[in-house]
Design a protein around this motif. Structure first.
Motif, PDB file in Angstrom:
ATOM      1  N   TYR A 178       0.714  -1.173  -0.158  1.00  0.00           N
ATOM      2  CA  TYR A 178       0.131  -0.084  -0.125  1.00  0.00           C
ATOM      3  C   TYR A 178       0.957   1.258  -0.097  1.00  0.00           C
ATOM      4  CZ  TYR A 178      -4.143  -3.268   0.947  1.00  0.00           C
ATOM      5  OH  TYR A 178      -4.749  -3.985   1.031  1.00  0.00           O
ATOM      6  N   ALA A 183       3.608   5.594  -3.078  1.00  0.00           N
ATOM      7  CA  ALA A 183       4.724   6.303  -3.597  1.00  0.00           C
ATOM      8  C   ALA A 183       4.715   6.241  -4.979  1.00  0.00           C
ATOM      9  CB  ALA A 183       6.143   5.472  -2.974  1.00  0.00           C
ATOM     10  N   PHE A 185       2.383   6.047  -7.208  1.00  0.00           N
ATOM     11  CA  PHE A 185       1.407   6.982  -7.960  1.00  0.00           C
ATOM     12  C   PHE A 185       1.467   8.490  -7.416  1.00  0.00           C
ATOM     13  CE2 PHE A 185      -0.571   3.095  -8.719  1.00  0.00           C
ATOM     14  CZ  PHE A 185      -0.722   2.963  -9.946  1.00  0.00           C
TER      15      PHE A 185
ATOM     16  N   ARG B  47      11.152  -3.596  -9.774  1.00  0.00           N
ATOM     17  CA  ARG B  47      11.031  -2.680  -8.574  1.00  0.00           C
ATOM     18  C   ARG B  47      12.240  -1.703  -8.460  1.00  0.00           C
ATOM     19  NH1 ARG B  47       8.356  -3.850  -3.923  1.00  0.00           N
ATOM     20  NH2 ARG B  47      10.217  -3.237  -2.560  1.00  0.00           N
ATOM     21  N   ALA B  50      10.939   0.825 -10.872  1.00  0.00           N
ATOM     22  CA  ALA B  50      10.089   1.867 -10.407  1.00  0.00           C
ATOM     23  C   ALA B  50      10.657   2.614  -9.230  1.00  0.00           C
ATOM     24  CB  ALA B  50       8.919   0.721  -9.634  1.00  0.00           C
ATOM     25  N   LEU B  52      11.420   1.209  -6.203  1.00  0.00           N
ATOM     26  CA  LEU B  52      11.196   0.892  -5.016  1.00  0.00           C
ATOM     27  C   LEU B  52      12.049  -0.105  -4.303  1.00  0.00           C
ATOM     28  CD1 LEU B  52       7.488  -0.559  -5.960  1.00  0.00           C
ATOM     29  CD2 LEU B  52       8.104   1.734  -4.487  1.00  0.00           C
ATOM     30  N   PRO B  72      10.202   6.988  -6.479  1.00  0.00           N
ATOM     31  CA  PRO B  72       9.315   6.557  -7.261  1.00  0.00           C
ATOM     32  C   PRO B  72       8.496   7.603  -8.094  1.00  0.00           C
ATOM     33  CG  PRO B  72       9.361   5.216  -5.442  1.00  0.00           C
ATOM     34  CD  PRO B  72      10.264   6.119  -5.114  1.00  0.00           C
ATOM     35  N   ARG B  73       8.038   8.742  -6.998  1.00  0.00           N
ATOM     36  CA  ARG B  73       6.999   9.535  -7.668  1.00  0.00           C
ATOM     37  C   ARG B  73       7.572  10.444  -8.483  1.00  0.00           C
ATOM     38  NH1 ARG B  73       8.697  11.508  -2.662  1.00  0.00           N
ATOM     39  NH2 ARG B  73       9.195  13.828  -2.638  1.00  0.00           N
ATOM     40  N   LEU B  77       5.963   7.056 -13.879  1.00  0.00           N
ATOM     41  CA  LEU B  77       5.540   5.528 -14.221  1.00  0.00           C
ATOM     42  C   LEU B  77       4.309   5.306 -13.460  1.00  0.00           C
ATOM     43  CD1 LEU B  77       6.792   4.006 -11.614  1.00  0.00           C
ATOM     44  CD2 LEU B  77       8.767   4.019 -12.932  1.00  0.00           C
ATOM     45  N   ALA B  78       3.710   4.228 -13.656  1.00  0.00           N
ATOM     46  CA  ALA B  78       2.528   3.659 -12.881  1.00  0.00           C
ATOM     47  C   ALA B  78       3.028   2.181 -12.756  1.00  0.00           C
ATOM     48  CB  ALA B  78       1.409   4.133 -13.488  1.00  0.00           C
ATOM     49  N   MET B  79       2.334   1.465 -11.715  1.00  0.00           N
ATOM     50  CA  MET B  79       2.355  -0.116 -11.894  1.00  0.00           C
ATOM     51  C   MET B  79       1.404  -0.765 -11.240  1.00  0.00           C
ATOM     52  SD  MET B  79       5.635  -1.139  -9.325  1.00  0.00           S
ATOM     53  CE  MET B  79       5.938  -3.038  -9.015  1.00  0.00           C
ATOM     54  N   PHE B  81       0.507  -3.721  -9.268  1.00  0.00           N
ATOM     55  CA  PHE B  81       1.120  -4.796  -8.282  1.00  0.00           C
ATOM     56  C   PHE B  81       0.413  -6.123  -8.368  1.00  0.00           C
ATOM     57  CE2 PHE B  81       2.118  -0.639  -6.707  1.00  0.00           C
ATOM     58  CZ  PHE B  81       3.227  -0.833  -6.098  1.00  0.00           C
ATOM     59  N   ASN B  83      -0.541  -8.478  -6.073  1.00  0.00           N
ATOM     60  CA  ASN B  83      -1.815  -8.549  -5.240  1.00  0.00           C
ATOM     61  C   ASN B  83      -2.400  -7.338  -5.412  1.00  0.00           C
ATOM     62  OD1 ASN B  83      -0.019  -6.978  -3.907  1.00  0.00           O
ATOM     63  ND2 ASN B  83       0.102  -8.116  -2.017  1.00  0.00           N
ATOM     64  N   ALA B  85      -2.705  -4.513  -4.567  1.00  0.00           N
ATOM     65  CA  ALA B  85      -2.465  -3.261  -3.609  1.00  0.00           C
ATOM     66  C   ALA B  85      -3.414  -2.174  -3.837  1.00  0.00           C
ATOM     67  CB  ALA B  85      -1.178  -2.798  -3.811  1.00  0.00           C
ATOM     68  N   VAL B  86      -4.888  -2.348  -4.220  1.00  0.00           N
ATOM     69  CA  VAL B  86      -5.927  -1.543  -4.387  1.00  0.00           C
ATOM     70  C   VAL B  86      -6.362  -0.953  -3.009  1.00  0.00           C
ATOM     71  CG1 VAL B  86      -8.377  -1.136  -5.061  1.00  0.00           C
ATOM     72  CG2 VAL B  86      -6.716  -2.218  -6.612  1.00  0.00           C
ATOM     73  N   ARG B 146      -6.172   2.366 -12.436  1.00  0.00           N
ATOM     74  CA  ARG B 146      -5.573   3.315 -11.468  1.00  0.00           C
ATOM     75  C   ARG B 146      -4.316   3.569 -12.177  1.00  0.00           C
ATOM     76  NH1 ARG B 146      -3.758   1.583  -5.495  1.00  0.00           N
ATOM     77  NH2 ARG B 146      -2.531   0.033  -6.745  1.00  0.00           N
ATOM     78  N   ALA B 147      -3.661   2.793 -12.656  1.00  0.00           N
ATOM     79  CA  ALA B 147      -2.686   2.934 -13.273  1.00  0.00           C
ATOM     80  C   ALA B 147      -2.740   3.554 -14.698  1.00  0.00           C
ATOM     81  CB  ALA B 147      -1.769   1.652 -13.753  1.00  0.00           C
TER      82      ALA B 147
END
Ligand SMILES: Nc1ncnc2c1ncn2[C@@H]1O[C@H](COP(=O)(O)OP(=O)(O)O)[C@@H](O)[C@H]1O
Ligand SMILES: [Mg+2]
Lengths: 281, 330
Positions: A178, A183, A185, B47, B50, B52, B72-73, B77-79, B81, B83, B85-86, B146-147
């Motif tokens: 999360y 981060a 986004f 990662r 990204a 991360l 990252p910000r 880019l967008a990612m 995940f 699982n 991660a919504v 979202r991405a």
């Protein structure tokens, strides 16, 4: 199906325990509070509210909770967030930060007393630094603000760790994705904290607030050690009525007031910080 | 839109080397699949791109800009995940809008983008729901929406379909391909599923033990594997490798083998017959070596039958038995 009664059998010991050690004393306390000379009456409550110290005790108790609990929550939240970023040594830092938890209330009160008393460490340091010319009294009825601050600081020092532990447990249960999604986004660290971490920690914050608020209303040993009768709170008044005035009825009335406030505070937090089913992880 | 350059990226976790000095170029608007078995370093590479994870050595360039030191910000880019991660505390609408809100987009743009991406991924009926009220497939679509809503220069996806059941995965695969082609976003897509990589990608990079074994079009990866590993990993059933007397391996795909009548071909004894409908899969031995054959259509072949086979000469891939590398045709 013999399994049907099994859950009840399993909770029976706990239920029995609560019944014997909680419900029965509660009923007895209620009986004591609402009886004068073995007759049902409200005399104990009128005596309680009519007492000079009652308003002070009520105000002091609320002030202490309203100052200490938010400060503790913010401190513990900051500490939990700092811990999250530690690569190594996290366990040791957490252990050191939890030390106050292992110290009894009274000992904690006495530690702060040796710091803040007339001949205490604080005055020594200030005197040697030339800030004060002679020892100052911080814990007298003539310095209510300093006294209140002393009690609040001691209480914050003593009990922030329990909030920290609850929050750390909550933080550890949050999947790190999360925070990473935030981060990626575009969230700044502060935005990630306020928009993602904080809302997701709501259940932990709720537990910590309920526990801390109830316990802060019951703060006793620290208050007695530092303030004595110069700083009356509800619990110390109950104690005084029982031990100095030998009046169990008024003491029981205080106990019921404290319980009513605790229950009300709990209900408020349960309601305000509710996590709807559909938002649970 | 932006191309990506991975320049000598390596990564060690303590003693284990997850990535070893890896170079990779992804063209603007390209869909690149990173394909490899579990533990080969796909997620680690994604990662690092990204931001991360920090690389031990090397640089990452996105759109010609060195982003190695950027958080990252700041990478544009967008990612998606693995699982998803919504965010569970936000409605679908606010999940999709999250990236735009963080970047301070104006209200009109947010509303427009939410409407557009929700339409693209058929999420309109669910905009006011929370993620817990959605199925796995719908949640996955929210993660993609979202991405896409931030119109990223680069889209990273880490096994986005691996948590879905087989049928849904097939549907989502086609849907994703359609949506992403329309968006025209440079995409790096991590998967361990070779059919997924083949179906989606313009190019596939096969990763093995933290190194790139081969990069090429799905067809090149499939028909002309550069190493024995690639031939064995891509394709189901995998490529056959028959040892020859001169120390070479003959690589041949099961479907590139024909039945021949006369005894001019390889003698083959069938041990298992699997009629799959579209294909008949035979497993057996030739000259003491295991061989799989996939014949088109249905065939009445009994277990234990003796057959004669002929590999199609133009489909044979010769490999060095010692190095496991392809021998240049010639
Ligand atoms: N945070 C980590 N700490 C230690 N080792 C890791 C970590 N992340 C990944 N690894 C190791 O790096 C290798 C590559 O992992 P990963 O990139 O997750 O593989 P993949 O996504 O291809 O399955 C594995 O051997 C894994 O055990
Ligand atoms: Mg992975």
């Amino acid at each position: 199906m013999p399994i049907r009664w099994l859950p009840y059998a399993l909770i029976a010991p706990a239920a029995l325990f609560l019944g014997v050690l909680f419900v029965i004393p509660l009923v007895q306390t209620g009986a004591l509070a609402f009886q004068v000379h073995d007759a049902w009456a409200l005399g104990n409550f009128t005596r309680m509210t009519g007492d000079l110290n009652f308003a002070d005790a009520l105000r002091n108790s609320f002030q202490l909770v309203l100052v200490a609990v938010p400060v503790q929550l913010c401190l513990a939240m900051g500490m939990a967030m700092m811990l999250r970023h530690l690569q190594r040594g996290r366990a040791i830092v957490l252990w050191v930060w939890s030390i106050p938890l292992g110290i009894s209330d009274l000992a904690a009160g006495l530690v702060w007393l040796t710091i803040l008393t007339d001949q205490g460490y604080l005055n020594s340091v200030l005197f040697h630094l030339g800030v004060i010319a002679a020892p100052e009294g911080w814990l007298t009825y003539e310095t209510p603000f300093a006294l209140f601050m002393a009690v609040a600081i001691a209480e914050i020092w003593r009990a922030t760790a329990i909030v920290l532990l609850i929050l750390v447990a909550g933080v550890q249960m949050l999947p790190k994705e999360y925070g990473e999604a935030a981060a990626v986004f575009g969230a700044s660290p502060w935005q990630a904290f306020t928009k993602v971490t904080l809302p997701l920690l709501r259940p932990s914050i709720q537990s910590a607030l309920i526990l801390r608020t109830v316990l802060a209303f019951e703060a006793f040993a620290v208050v007695m050690a530092l303030g004595g009768r110069n700083f009356p709170v509800l619990v110390s008044e109950a104690y005084a009525w029982k031990h100095f005035n030998q009046d169990t009825g008024v003491a029981a009335a205080y106990a019921l007031v404290i319980m009513a406030i605790s229950v009300a505070a709990t209900l408020v937090f349960l309601r305000l910080l509710r996590t709807p089913v559909e938002q649970q992880t | 839109m932006a191309g990506v350059v991975i320049d000598g990226i390596s990564k060690s976790f303590g003693g284990t080397v997850a990535l070893a000095a890896l170079d990779l170029d992804v063209a603007d608007r390209e869909f690149l699949a990173l394909l490899g078995p579990s533990g080969c370093g796909k997620t680690t590479l994604l990662r690092i791109i990204a931001g991360l994870e920090t690389a031990t050595t090397g640089r990452v360039l996105i759109g010609g800009r060195d982003v190695t030191q950027l958080p990252p910000r700041a990478r544009g880019l967008a990612m998606v995940f693995q699982n998803y991660a919504v965010f569970p505390h936000l409605r679908v609408r606010d999940n999709i809008a999250f990236g735009l809100k963080m970047s301070g987009a104006d209200r009109d743009r947010i509303a427009r983008q939410v409407r557009r991406t929700a339409g693209l991924l058929q999420l309109e009926p669910y905009l006011d729901r929370y993620p817990a009220q959605l199925s796995g497939g719908q949640r996955q679509r929210v993660a993609v929406a979202r991405a896409l809503a931030v119109e990223p220069a680069l889209l990273l996806m880490d096994e986005p379909l691996s948590n879905l059941d087989a049928l849904l995965r097939l549907d989502m695969r086609a849907e994703l391909k359609d949506v992403l082609r329309e968006a025209g976003t440079t995409t790096i897509y991590v998967t361990h599923d070779q059919t997924e990589a083949m179906a989606l990608a313009d190019r596939i990079a096969v990763l093995h033990g933290g190194q790139i074994e081969q990069i090429g079009s799905p067809s090149a990866i499939y028909h002309t594997p550069a190493t024995r590993f690639v031939g064995g990993f891509v394709g189901a059933p995998p490529m056959n490798f028959l040892r020859t007397a001169d120390g070479r391996l003959m690589g041949i795909r099961p479907e590139d083998i024909d039945l021949v009548d006369e005894d001019a071909g390889l003698a083959f004894r069938v041990s298992v017959v699997e009629p799959l409908g579209a294909q008949t899969l035979l497993t057996g031995t030739t000259d003491g070596q295991l061989l799989r054959v996939a014949l088109a259509g249905e065939h009445a072949i009994a277990t234990g039958a003796a057959l004669y086979l002929r590999p199609r000469p133009d489909r044979i891939r010769w490999m060095d038995a010692a190095t496991g590398r392809a021998i240049a045709a010639g």
